[in-house]
Design an enzyme around this catalytic site. Structure first.
Site, PDB file in Angstrom:
ATOM      1  N   LYS A  15       9.573  60.918  -6.591  1.00  9.83           N
ATOM      2  CA  LYS A  15       8.505  61.354  -5.683  1.00  9.83           C
ATOM      3  C   LYS A  15       7.552  60.183  -5.384  1.00  9.83           C
ATOM      4  O   LYS A  15       7.564  59.177  -6.096  1.00  9.83           O
ATOM      5  CB  LYS A  15       7.754  62.531  -6.306  1.00  9.83           C
ATOM      6  CG  LYS A  15       7.060  62.197  -7.631  1.00  9.83           C
ATOM      7  CD  LYS A  15       6.600  63.467  -8.356  1.00  9.83           C
ATOM      8  CE  LYS A  15       5.928  63.117  -9.682  1.00  9.83           C
ATOM      9  NZ  LYS A  15       5.702  64.304 -10.526  1.00  9.83           N
ATOM     10  N   TYR A  75     -20.351  40.927  -5.047  1.00  7.52           N
ATOM     11  CA  TYR A  75     -21.316  41.974  -4.699  1.00  7.52           C
ATOM     12  C   TYR A  75     -22.204  42.320  -5.892  1.00  7.52           C
ATOM     13  O   TYR A  75     -21.731  42.422  -7.026  1.00  7.52           O
ATOM     14  CB  TYR A  75     -20.581  43.247  -4.268  1.00  7.52           C
ATOM     15  CG  TYR A  75     -19.997  43.170  -2.871  1.00  7.52           C
ATOM     16  CD1 TYR A  75     -20.796  42.890  -1.764  1.00  7.52           C
ATOM     17  CD2 TYR A  75     -18.645  43.398  -2.676  1.00  7.52           C
ATOM     18  CE1 TYR A  75     -20.244  42.839  -0.496  1.00  7.52           C
ATOM     19  CE2 TYR A  75     -18.082  43.347  -1.400  1.00  7.52           C
ATOM     20  CZ  TYR A  75     -18.894  43.065  -0.311  1.00  7.52           C
ATOM     21  OH  TYR A  75     -18.355  43.010   0.945  1.00  7.52           O
TER      22      TYR A  75
HETATM   23  C1  LIG Z   1       6.259  64.106 -11.820  1.00  8.69           C
HETATM   24  C2  LIG Z   1       7.086  65.176 -12.439  1.00  8.69           C
HETATM   25  C3  LIG Z   1       8.130  64.839 -13.327  1.00  8.69           C
HETATM   26  C4  LIG Z   1       8.319  63.442 -13.869  1.00  8.69           C
HETATM   27  O1  LIG Z   1       7.338  63.224 -14.844  1.00  8.69           O
HETATM   28  P1  LIG Z   1       7.209  61.865 -15.664  1.00  8.69           P
HETATM   29  O2  LIG Z   1       6.099  62.117 -16.601  1.00  8.69           O
HETATM   30  O3  LIG Z   1       6.882  60.816 -14.646  1.00  8.69           O
HETATM   31  O4  LIG Z   1       8.514  61.603 -16.329  1.00  8.69           O
HETATM   32  C5  LIG Z   1       8.972  65.853 -13.748  1.00  8.69           C
HETATM   33  N1  LIG Z   1       8.774  67.138 -13.355  1.00  8.69           N
HETATM   34  C6  LIG Z   1       7.762  67.499 -12.533  1.00  8.69           C
HETATM   35  C7  LIG Z   1       7.591  68.924 -12.150  1.00  8.69           C
HETATM   36  C8  LIG Z   1       6.876  66.537 -12.055  1.00  8.69           C
HETATM   37  O5  LIG Z   1       5.866  66.886 -11.262  1.00  8.69           O
END
Ligand SMILES: *Cc1c(COP(=O)(O)O)cnc(C)c1O
Length: 348
Positions: free
Chosen positions: A35, A244
């Protein structure tokens, strides 16, 4: 800008997947979560490298991400969508052969209404209260869902990075209550869940961060290297200030390098006066505020003016950099953005 940029080691990535696949045990299949553009690293390259390494099940957050991944991978591998079937998604789910993980009775009704016969899974809420059907809701639609042969039943752990947290056992027990005896593949574990042990592996695991070299998979090989170019250097006399709000004052003679990286590139402002950059392994403190496109670094300790400085390197991984900003490796990775040229090495 030569030599500067974000380097992504696809060989380390696939090696991390193989290690997590081995840790998931021989009876469990191992997918990959890609993702958010593969945690910021580029979903097409990352997806293809994982496919070549043997991954046949991918997870994305949104249907649009799934379509992009499908174009990169071609037909064949399964692509699950965590957001499920949202209003207006039917064409993209069908066109790109994506498998929505239905999150509510309403999503199930929508899916069966407009895409009856199209593959789906079901996401169940076991206590995180984020996505998925609640136990009562699942009870009320379960028979109908099962009639249509779901591809997967899954849930997500809230505290998997804390192995001793009682929430892990509670969620596992609830998941069993909601799914046992049903002849459907089940998935509960992301990276943290894989490391909790065999009870959590079930039929399919879903690692994300561990593939990209992040905690809680402490044995991961680093995947990302980030070098940023020095634009100019200058000499300061004692008492002069930098950046800054004059938030850093030179305690003595100092040499400052101005580097082309800022919060628009995903370096949190919280790193102001806190991060460290490295010149061939020698630490150089970030001094003053992080601005939009620039940071300033005290290079007084170096014998020469460097052409570039490293922010993510063997001396400082994504989790160490994250800790300096009071955040997590996930946020650093996904924040790195697209400004830097990404170079890929290894695999294909
Ligand atoms: C992001 C996510 C994962 C992966 O999680 P990690 O901690 O990055 O391994 C797996 N399942 C769901 C539902 C997620 O949202």
């Amino acid at each position: 800008m030569s030599g500067a940029g974000l380097t992504i080691d696809l060989e380390a990535l696939t090696s991390n997947w193989r290690a997590l696949d081995a840790a998931s045990g021989p009876a469990t299949r191992t997918g990959a979560v890609v993702k958010a553009d593969a945690y910021g690293l580029g979903v097409a390259k990352v997806g293809r490298a994982l496919l070549q390494a043997g991954v046949d099940t991918f997870f994305v957050a949104l249907a649009e991400e799934g379509a992009q991944l499908r174009s990169a991978l071609g037909p064949g591998p399964e692509i699950f969508v965590f957001a499920g079937h949202m209003d207006g998604d039917a064409d993209i789910l069908a066109g790109s052969q994506l498998t929505p993980l239905l999150n509510s009775a309403a999503q199930l009704a929508r899916h069966l209404g407009v895409l009856s016969g199209h593959r789906f899974g079901v996401q169940l809420d076991t206590g995180m209260n984020r996505l998925g059907m609640e136990p009562d809701e699942w009870q009320s639609v379960r028979a109908r869902a099962l009639e249509h042969g779901p591809a997967l039943l899954m849930s997500h752990l809230a505290c998997a990075d804390e192995p001793d947290h009682p929430m892990n056992r509670q969620q596992l027990a609830r998941f069993h209550e909601m799914t046992s005896g049903l002849d459907v593949p089940r998935s509960l574990a992301a990276t943290g869940g894989i490391l909790l042990g065999a009870d959590y592996h079930l039929d399919l695991t879903r690692p994300g961060i561990g593939l990209y070299g992040g905690a809680p998979f402490h044995d991961a090989r680093p995947v990302v290297h980030l070098s940023v170019p020095v634009i100019q250097t200058r000499r300061l006399t004692p008492g002069e200030t930098v950046g800054y709000a004059n938030s850093w004052t030179a305690p003595g003679q100092a040499r400052i390098a101005t580097v082309a990286a800022g919060y628009a590139d995903g370096l949190p402002r919280a790193l102001s006066n806190r991060a460290t950059l490295f010149a061939d392994g020698t630490p150089c403190p970030l001094v003053g505020r992080v601005s939009m496109d620039l940071i300033t670094v005290d290079i007084s300790g170096l014998g020469n003016d460097p052409e570039q400085l490293d922010l993510i390197c063997p001396q400082q991984g994504i989790d160490a950099l994250a800790a300096a900003a009071d955040t997590i490796g996930y946020e650093i990775l996904t924040g790195l953005g697209t400004r830097y040229a990404r170079h890929y090495k290894g695999a294909q």
